[in-house]
Design an enzyme around this catalytic site. Structure first.
Site, short mmCIF file in Angstrom:
data_model
loop_
_atom_site.label_atom_id
_atom_site.label_comp_id
_atom_site.label_asym_id
_atom_site.label_seq_id
_atom_site.Cartn_x
_atom_site.Cartn_y
_atom_site.Cartn_z
N ALA A 98 17.01 11.50 13.06
CA ALA A 98 16.09 11.69 11.93
C ALA A 98 16.10 13.12 11.41
CB ALA A 98 14.68 11.29 12.34
N ARG B 194 18.61 12.35 -1.58
CA ARG B 194 18.50 11.41 -2.71
C ARG B 194 17.09 10.87 -2.90
NH1 ARG B 194 23.09 7.51 -0.87
NH2 ARG B 194 22.77 8.65 1.07
N ALA C 148 -31.42 -4.28 -11.78
CA ALA C 148 -30.25 -3.79 -12.51
C ALA C 148 -30.39 -2.31 -12.84
CB ALA C 148 -30.08 -4.59 -13.79
N SER D 260 -35.93 -2.99 -12.45
CA SER D 260 -34.70 -2.54 -13.11
C SER D 260 -34.83 -1.09 -13.56
CB SER D 260 -34.42 -3.42 -14.34
OG SER D 260 -34.07 -4.71 -13.90
N ALA E 63 -40.29 -1.43 -13.45
CA ALA E 63 -39.03 -1.15 -14.14
C ALA E 63 -39.11 0.20 -14.85
CB ALA E 63 -38.73 -2.25 -15.14
N ARG F 26 -43.81 6.18 -14.72
CA ARG F 26 -43.25 6.33 -16.07
C ARG F 26 -44.41 6.59 -17.02
NH1 ARG F 26 -42.34 -0.13 -16.24
NH2 ARG F 26 -44.37 -0.64 -17.10
C1 UD1 Z 1 26.45 6.45 9.19
C2 UD1 Z 1 27.70 6.01 9.93
C3 UD1 Z 1 28.33 4.86 9.18
C4 UD1 Z 1 27.34 3.72 9.01
C5 UD1 Z 1 26.06 4.22 8.37
C6 UD1 Z 1 25.00 3.14 8.43
C7 UD1 Z 1 28.60 8.05 10.94
C8 UD1 Z 1 29.65 9.07 10.86
N1 UD1 Z 1 28.62 7.10 10.00
O1 UD1 Z 1 26.86 6.94 7.93
O2 UD1 Z 1 29.47 4.38 9.87
O3 UD1 Z 1 27.91 2.68 8.24
O4 UD1 Z 1 25.53 5.37 9.08
O5 UD1 Z 1 23.88 3.53 7.70
O6 UD1 Z 1 27.80 8.07 11.84
N2 UD1 Z 1 21.69 12.52 11.02
C9 UD1 Z 1 21.22 13.52 11.84
N3 UD1 Z 1 21.99 14.65 11.98
C10 UD1 Z 1 23.16 14.80 11.35
C11 UD1 Z 1 23.63 13.76 10.50
C12 UD1 Z 1 22.85 12.63 10.36
O7 UD1 Z 1 20.15 13.40 12.43
O8 UD1 Z 1 23.78 15.85 11.54
C13 UD1 Z 1 20.86 11.30 10.87
C14 UD1 Z 1 20.43 11.06 9.45
O9 UD1 Z 1 19.17 11.66 9.21
C15 UD1 Z 1 20.33 9.55 9.40
C16 UD1 Z 1 21.40 9.09 10.38
O10 UD1 Z 1 21.66 10.21 11.22
O11 UD1 Z 1 19.08 9.08 9.85
C17 UD1 Z 1 22.68 8.63 9.69
O12 UD1 Z 1 23.23 9.72 8.98
P1 UD1 Z 1 23.83 9.56 7.54
O13 UD1 Z 1 24.27 10.90 7.06
O14 UD1 Z 1 22.95 8.76 6.68
O15 UD1 Z 1 25.15 8.72 7.87
P2 UD1 Z 1 25.92 7.77 6.90
O16 UD1 Z 1 26.82 8.57 6.05
O17 UD1 Z 1 24.98 6.84 6.27
#
Ligand code: UD1
Ligand code: MG
Length: 488
Positions: A12, A18, A389, A414, A432, A449
Site C-alpha cells: 500500500a 490517477r 406547530a 402553536s 399559542a 403574550r
Molecule cells: C501489478 C503486477 C501485475 C498485475 C497487477 C494487478 C507487478 C510487477 N505487476 O501491476 O502483474 O497484473 O499488479 O493489479 O507486480 N506498490 C508498493 N510499492 C512499490 C510498488 C507498488 O507498495 O514500490 C503497491 C502499490 O501501492 C499497489 C500494488 O503494490 O497497491 C501494486 O502496484 P502497482 O504499481 O499498481 O502494480 P501494477 O502495475 O498494477
C-alpha cells in the site's frame, strides 16, 4: 506442506496518482470502509500470525488510520517506490527482524482491491498448501486484459512466468489470463528469489512477478488459482474504478440483505454500509442510504429519500424523507417527511416527529409528538406530550446553550417560544404564540403574550377606498357588529 500459520503482506505504498486526490489512495472509501480496510478484513479470514502493511505515500495518514481500524497490524515504510518486489523484500526483512517469520506461507495482497473476499484468500491459501508449490498466483480471466501482467503457463498447466503488459510481445498480449497481484508463497522459496531480483525491465523496478521465473529456474513448480468472479480483483486506480467498486460492493451487500429478508424497491439507489445491521422484514424505499453502524429492527420502513448515519431504528418504525445522524428512533415511531435528526436525538416508542422538524440532543417520550415546523434543542419531553406547530426551544442565549424539561401530557400551544433554561410541569398548557421565560408548574396555563386589541372601523378610516375597505363595508352591511366600542 507447511503447517505454520501464514503471514500476510499488504502492498500500500503507491501514490495512486490517477486518483488526483489529496487523500492517499488506499484511504478512499467503499461502503463506509477504506480500500485497505477491506483488504485487511479479507486477510483476517485466514487468521494470519502477522499482517505487515507496506506504506509509503501519505504514510502518516495511512499509519494513523491503521492504528484506528486494525491496531494489530504492523507497518513498514518504503520511502521510495522501487517496485512490488522491493516492497515485499522490505516487508519480509521487517518481519524477519521482528522474529515474525516462520516457515509458513506468505500471502501478498494489494491494498487497492476492496472486492477481494476472505473466502478467496482462504481458497488461495488452501490450494497453495495442497499443491506444495513454491508459489500460487491468483489469476483471473478478463475481457480486457490491458495493463495487467499476463500469466504464461507451461504445457502441464503450471505457471511458467508472468510478463508485465509493457514488457510483453504481441503473442503474450493475446493471453487473457492475468495476474491479480494476489499470491501465496512458500517462505523458503520466496526469500532467496527476492534477493536475486533485478531492475532490467521497462520501468526499472524490482518486479515481484519476476520471482516466478526465478523459482522455475530452480526447478520448483508455481501453481495458479483462477478466481471464478473476476469482479473480485478489480483494482482501484482512479475515480471511475472507485465508483465501479462501490457499485459492485453495493450490489453484493444488497443481495445479501435481500436474501436475509429485507425488501428493497430499488436496490440500485439503496446504499448500505458494510457495518449496517438489518433485521428480516425491514423495507427500504428508493434513494435511501444507511451509513456507519446503523441498525434497523424488524418491520421498520425507511425511505424514500432518507439518509441515516449511525442510527438505531426500532421495530415497525417509519422514517420518510429524513436526514439523521447518531439518533435513536423508538419502536413504532413515525419520522418525517422532511425531518432532520441531529446527534443525541432519542425518539420514544410510538412518538412522532413530523414535517420540517429539527431535533438535536433531545429526547421525546413515549407517544409524544412534535408534528410540524419546530426546532427542539437540548430538551427532554415527557410521554404523551404534544408540541404545537412552529414551537421553538430557544436553547441558545448567544453565548451558552441551556436545557428545557417539558413534563408528561403537556400541551404546548402553536408558535410557543420556550426560552431555556426552563421547566414545564406535567399536564401544563401554554397559550399559542407565547414566549415562555419562567417555569410553569404542573397543570397551569401559561400565557406569555400581549393581549389582543381590536379597533373597529380602522380600515374604513385609514385605508379608505381600498379593496379591503370595500370588502369590509359589504360584510358589515350584511351583519353589523354588536357594538361600536373597542373589544377587549
Ligand atoms: C501489478 C503486477 C501485475 C498485475 C497487477 C494487478 C507487478 C510487477 N505487476 O501491476 O502483474 O497484473 O499488479 O493489479 O507486480 N506498490 C508498493 N510499492 C512499490 C510498488 C507498488 O507498495 O514500490 C503497491 C502499490 O501501492 C499497489 C500494488 O503494490 O497497491 C501494486 O502496484 P502497482 O504499481 O499498481 O502494480 P501494477 O502495475 O498494477
Ligand atoms: Mg495496480
Amino acid at each position: 506442506m507447511t503447517s505454520a500459520a501464514p503471514v500476510v503482506i499488504v502492498l500500500a505504498a503507491g501514490e495512486g496518482k490517477r486518483m488526483r486526490s489529496a487523500t492517499p489512495k488506499v484511504l478512499h472509501r467503499v461502503a463506509g470502509r477504506s480500500l485497505v480496510g477491506h483488504v485487511i478484513e479479507a486477510a483476517s479470514a485466514i487468521e494470519p500470525a502477522h499482517l505487515m502493511v507496506v506504506v509509503g505515500h501519505g504514510r502518516d495518514e495511512v499509519i494513523a488510520h491503521l492504528e484506528e481500524i486494525a491496531p494489530w497490524v504492523d507497518t513498514v515504510v518504503q520511502s521510495e517506490q522501487l517496485g512490488t518486489g522491493h516492497a515485499v523484500r522490505l516487508a519480509v526483512e521487517a518481519l524477519a527482524s521482528a522474529g515474525a517469520l516462520s516457515d509458513g506461507p506468505i500471502i501478498v495482497l494489494s491494498g487497492d482491491t476492496p472486492l477481494l473476499t476472505g473466502s478467496t484468500v482462504a481458497d488461495l491459501l488452501s490450494r497453495h498448501v495442497v499443491d506444495g508449490a513454491a508459489a500460487t498466483v491468483l489469476t483471473a480471466e478478463v475481457s480486457d486484459p490491458a495493463g495487467y501482467g499476463r500469466v504464461v503457463r507451461d504445457p502441464q498447466g503450471w505457471v511458467d512466468r508472468i510478463v508485465e503488459h509493457r514488457d510483453a510481445d504481441a503473442q503474450t498480449l493475446q493471453i487473457d489470463e492475468v495476474n491479480t497481484g494476489t499470491y501465496a508463497f512458500d517462505a523458503a522459496d520466496l526469500l532467496p528469489a527476492l534477493g536475486r531480483l533485478t531492475t532490467a525491465n521497462d520501468q526499472g523496478e524490482e518486479y515481484l512477478t519476476d520471482v516466478i521465473g526465478l523459482m522455475r529456474e530452480g526447478g520448483r513448480p508455481v501453481a495458479a488459482l483462477r478466481v471464478p468472479d473476476s469482479d473480485e480483483i478489480l483494482g482501484v486506480n482512479d475515480r471511475v474504478q472507485l465508483s465501479e467498486a462501490a457499485a459492485l460492493m453495493r450490489d453484493r451487500i444488497n443481495r445479501r440483505w435481500m436474501l436475509e429478508g429485507v425488501s428493497m424497491l430499488e436496490p440500485s439507489s439503496t446504499w448500505i454500509d458494510i457495518d449496517v445491521d438489518l433485521a428480516a422484514d425491514v423495507t427500504l424505499l428508493p434513494q435511501t442510504s444507511l451509513l456507519g453502524p446503523t441498525s434497523v429492527a424488524s418491520g421498520a420502513s425507511i425511505g424514500p429519500g432518507t439518509s441515516l448515519t449511525a442510527c438505531e431504528v426500532g421495530a415497525d418504525a417509519q422514517v420518510r424523507h429524513t436526514w439523521a445522524e447518531l439518533a435513536v428512533i423508538g419502536r413504532g415511531a413515525e419520522i418525517g417527511p422532511f425531518s432532520y435528526l441531529r446527534p443525541g436525538t432519542r425518539v420514544g416508542t410510538g412518538a412522532k416527529v413530523g414535517a420540517y422538524v429539527e431535533m438535536k440532543n433531545s429526547s421525546l417520550g413515549e407517544g409524544a409528538k412534535v408534528p410540524h415546523l419546530s426546532y427542539v434543542g437540548d430538551a427532554e419531553i415527557g410521554e404523551g406530550t404534544n408540541i404545537g406547530a412552529a414551537t421553538v426551544f430557544v436553547n441558545y442565549d448567544g453565548v451558552d446553550k441551556h436545557a428545557t424539561v417539558v413534563g408528561r401530557y403537556v400541551r404546548i400551544g402553536s408558535d410557543t417560544m420556550l426560552v431555556a433554561p426552563l421547566t414545564v410541569g406535567d399536564g401544563a398548557y401554554t397559550a399559542a404564540g407565547s414566549v415562555i421565560t419562567e417555569d410553569v408548574p404542573p397543570g397551569a396555563m401559561a400565557v406569555g403574550r400581549a393581549q389582543q386589541r381590536t379597533i373597529p372601523g380602522w380600515v374604513a378610516r385609514r385605508r379608505a377606498g381600498s379593496s379591503s375597505a370595500e370588502a369590509a363595508a359589504e360584510a358589515l352591511a350584511q351583519s353589523p357588529p354588536p357594538g361600536e366600542e373597542e373589544t377587549r
